[in-house]
Design a protein around this motif. Structure first.
Motif, mmCIF file in Angstrom:
data_model
loop_
_atom_site.group_PDB
_atom_site.id
_atom_site.type_symbol
_atom_site.label_atom_id
_atom_site.label_comp_id
_atom_site.label_asym_id
_atom_site.label_seq_id
_atom_site.Cartn_x
_atom_site.Cartn_y
_atom_site.Cartn_z
ATOM 1 N N GLU A 67 67.315 36.430 66.567
ATOM 2 C CA GLU A 67 67.902 35.865 65.363
ATOM 3 C C GLU A 67 68.437 36.991 64.483
ATOM 4 N N SER A 68 69.631 36.867 64.133
ATOM 5 C CA SER A 68 70.266 37.897 63.307
ATOM 6 C C SER A 68 70.047 37.568 61.840
ATOM 7 N N HIS A 69 69.436 38.523 61.163
ATOM 8 C CA HIS A 69 69.200 38.365 59.732
ATOM 9 C C HIS A 69 70.353 39.021 58.977
ATOM 10 N N ARG A 70 70.925 38.243 58.126
ATOM 11 C CA ARG A 70 72.048 38.750 57.350
ATOM 12 C C ARG A 70 71.541 39.667 56.249
ATOM 13 N N LYS A 71 72.153 40.796 56.095
ATOM 14 C CA LYS A 71 71.782 41.763 55.073
ATOM 15 C C LYS A 71 72.128 41.192 53.709
ATOM 16 N N PRO A 72 71.127 41.187 52.779
ATOM 17 C CA PRO A 72 71.438 40.663 51.444
ATOM 18 C C PRO A 72 72.413 41.578 50.721
ATOM 19 N N ASP A 73 73.088 40.988 49.793
ATOM 20 C CA ASP A 73 74.055 41.746 49.015
ATOM 21 C C ASP A 73 73.356 42.664 48.029
ATOM 22 N N ILE A 127 72.221 45.722 48.702
ATOM 23 C CA ILE A 127 71.343 46.683 49.359
ATOM 24 C C ILE A 127 72.128 47.352 50.474
ATOM 25 N N SER A 128 72.026 48.644 50.542
ATOM 26 C CA SER A 128 72.744 49.368 51.581
ATOM 27 C C SER A 128 72.124 49.102 52.956
ATOM 28 N N ARG A 129 72.908 49.364 54.000
ATOM 29 C CA ARG A 129 72.470 49.106 55.361
ATOM 30 C C ARG A 129 71.298 49.998 55.747
ATOM 31 N N GLU A 130 71.259 51.229 55.286
ATOM 32 C CA GLU A 130 70.169 52.149 55.622
ATOM 33 C C GLU A 130 68.838 51.694 55.003
ATOM 34 N N VAL A 131 68.891 51.282 53.727
ATOM 35 C CA VAL A 131 67.670 50.826 53.060
ATOM 36 C C VAL A 131 67.143 49.544 53.702
ATOM 37 N N TYR A 132 68.057 48.636 54.071
ATOM 38 C CA TYR A 132 67.627 47.399 54.706
ATOM 39 C C TYR A 132 67.050 47.649 56.094
ATOM 40 N N ALA A 133 67.554 48.675 56.786
ATOM 41 C CA ALA A 133 67.017 49.003 58.104
ATOM 42 C C ALA A 133 65.599 49.554 58.010
ATOM 43 N N LEU A 134 65.272 50.215 56.892
ATOM 44 C CA LEU A 134 63.919 50.729 56.717
ATOM 45 C C LEU A 134 62.901 49.605 56.534
ATOM 46 N N THR A 135 63.311 48.508 55.919
ATOM 47 C CA THR A 135 62.386 47.389 55.726
ATOM 48 C C THR A 135 62.117 46.629 57.007
ATOM 49 N N GLY A 136 63.024 46.677 58.001
ATOM 50 C CA GLY A 136 62.833 45.949 59.245
ATOM 51 C C GLY A 136 62.977 44.456 59.103
ATOM 52 N N ASP A 193 65.922 40.613 41.205
ATOM 53 C CA ASP A 193 66.949 39.714 41.707
ATOM 54 C C ASP A 193 68.282 40.460 41.815
ATOM 55 N N VAL A 194 69.049 40.081 42.832
ATOM 56 C CA VAL A 194 70.328 40.763 43.070
ATOM 57 C C VAL A 194 71.290 40.535 41.919
ATOM 58 N N THR A 195 71.181 39.398 41.295
ATOM 59 C CA THR A 195 72.110 39.107 40.186
ATOM 60 C C THR A 195 71.913 40.074 39.020
ATOM 61 N N HIS A 196 70.646 40.560 38.864
ATOM 62 C CA HIS A 196 70.412 41.510 37.781
ATOM 63 C C HIS A 196 71.031 42.866 38.085
ATOM 64 N N LEU A 197 71.135 43.210 39.369
ATOM 65 C CA LEU A 197 71.719 44.499 39.715
ATOM 66 C C LEU A 197 73.218 44.523 39.440
ATOM 67 N N LYS A 198 73.847 43.408 39.660
ATOM 68 C CA LYS A 198 75.297 43.366 39.480
ATOM 69 C C LYS A 198 75.713 42.930 38.080
ATOM 70 N N ARG A 199 74.692 42.614 37.249
ATOM 71 C CA ARG A 199 75.046 42.171 35.911
ATOM 72 C C ARG A 199 75.503 43.356 35.081
#
Length: 406
Positions: free
Chosen positions: A30-36, A38-47, A57-63
């Motif tokens: 199952e392919s997990h879509r990377k959340p918006d 977060i960089s690809r490297e950081v998401y790869a570290l979480t597994g 929340d992601v909305t707070h980062l882009k606010r």
């Protein structure tokens, strides 16, 4: 060489493999879509695993920040109420619209200190004198306690004289309790104080540390043996609980009656009040013995307060002796009841005086006075080959009836 050539050489039929032997298709991951955000490297570290701590929340980062605020981070000096010296420290501080914060350092609230009691010279002379300790040693001890917040390991390391850690703790708590008693208006004010309810015991603390060192220095074989003993004790406890549940409310009722009789309380009226004393006495003895047995078992199940090796060995030996004594008492009670039942049975089966015993008078003289001696009249014996002259009534023929009889 192909598979068909090998089958020709071995003489095997050219049949295709069954479907069960074919290679199974691997399930697609199952392919997990990377959340918006977060960089690809950081998401790869979480597994792909959810974080342990709640994330922003992601909305707070882009606010975007408010238009009327200009936020900047600056390297500025900080003020902390936790420090009593003039050391100047710096920290990255969030500055809004060019105005640095003036509040106290945010981590200063975690600086907690212990309130150490202080005494005067008069109080020491009246309440705190000790032949083993001098006033200078006591002053040094209290200074180190205030400096290191009752961390007695550090205090024992810094103390100038050769004193053990337990001696330092005992002196500190002894002085503190004496000051509390001297300054209290009434003894009721100190009834709930922790230092009065649970005073420090130097001997117990040493035994505790020695027992802890013995536990930590055990080998794996000793740990395995202790685990087996605990498992066996747990199994025995579960068996006893199951037996009590199976016995039902009868056992609990008997226990209450036994405890009431052992305490000397009033017994409830029952049908035994109309029975004779010989029938009620054995049951009363049984109930009293049962109450004593319950009290003894409660004493056996007590746990030692200081579970050292010597205390545990003595405790186990005492339990064995108590259980042996209880078993002997039960056997003695059983033998006594068995003997009493046999005596009562022998009295009931004792034969009475035979009715065919005849006393004949025979004169005899004793001191010139004649008397009659009762003798037993023996029945006439028959010869070995002699038969009775008259036939028995069972073999006698019935008489014929005559006309005169009718």
């Amino acid at each position: 060489m192909g598979g068909t050539d090998a089958k020709d050489i071995l003489g095997l039929p050219k049949t295709p493999l069954p479907l069960s032997h074919e290679k199974k298709a691997r399930p697609q991951k199952e392919s997990h879509r990377k959340p918006d955000g977060i960089s690809r490297e950081v998401y790869a570290l979480t597994g792909g695993v959810a974080p342990l701590m709640p994330s922003i929340d992601v909305t707070h980062l882009k606010r975007p920040p408010p238009p009327d605020e200009k936020v900047a981070w600056q390297w500025l000096p900080i003020k902390s109420s936790a420090r009593k010296d003039d050391l100047q420290l710096y920290h990255w501080v969030r500055v809004v619209n060019g105005v640095p914060p003036t509040a106290d350092y945010s981590f200063a609230k975690y600086n907690k200190s212990v309130d150490i009691s202080k005494y005067t010279d008069d109080e020491y002379e009246n309440h705190l004198t000790d032949p083993v300790w001098t006033k200078e040693e006591t002053d040094q001890l209290f200074e180190l306690c205030e400096r290191f917040d009752l961390r007695f390991t550090l205090i024992a390391d810094r103390f100038p004289l050769s004193r053990t850690l337990e001696e330092l703790k005992d002196r500190y708590y002894t002085v503190t309790r004496a000051l509390l008693r001297a300054r209290a208006q009434s003894p009721a004010d100190l009834a709930n104080h922790p230092l009065m309810k649970e005073p420090y015991d130097m001997t117990r603390d040493r035994e505790r540390k020695r027992a802890l060192s013995m536990v930590l220095s055990q080998s794996r074989h000793q740990e395995k043996k202790d685990a087996e003993i605990l498992a066996e004790a747990k199994r025995i406890t579960e068996m006893r609980l199951a037996a009590r549940r199976a016995a039902g409310p009868d056992v609990s009722g008997n226990e209450n009656i036994a405890l009431d009789k052992a305490d000397g309380g009033p017994a409830s009226p029952s049908s035994n009040s109309q029975l004779p004393a010989t029938a009620v006495a054995p049951s009363t003895l049984t109930m009293a013995d049962y109450a004593s047995t319950l009290a003894s078992l409660r004493m056996v199940n007590l746990k030692p307060k200081v579970p050292t090796k010597t205390v545990c060995d003595e405790h186990l030996e005492l339990r064995k002796e108590i259980l042996t004594l209880l078993n002997l008492q039960k056997q003695l009670q059983y033998k006594e009841s068995e003997g009493s039942s046999q005596r009562e049975g022998s009295y009931a089966a004792m034969p009475d005086t035979p009715k065919d015993r005849v006393f004949a008078s025979e004169p005899f003289s004793f001191g010139g006075i004649s008397a009659e001696k009762p003798i037993k009249k023996e029945p006439k014996r028959k010869g070995p080959g002699r038969q009775a002259d008259t036939p028995s009534p069972a073999h006698k023929r019935p008489r014929k009836l005559k006309a005169s009889d009718l």
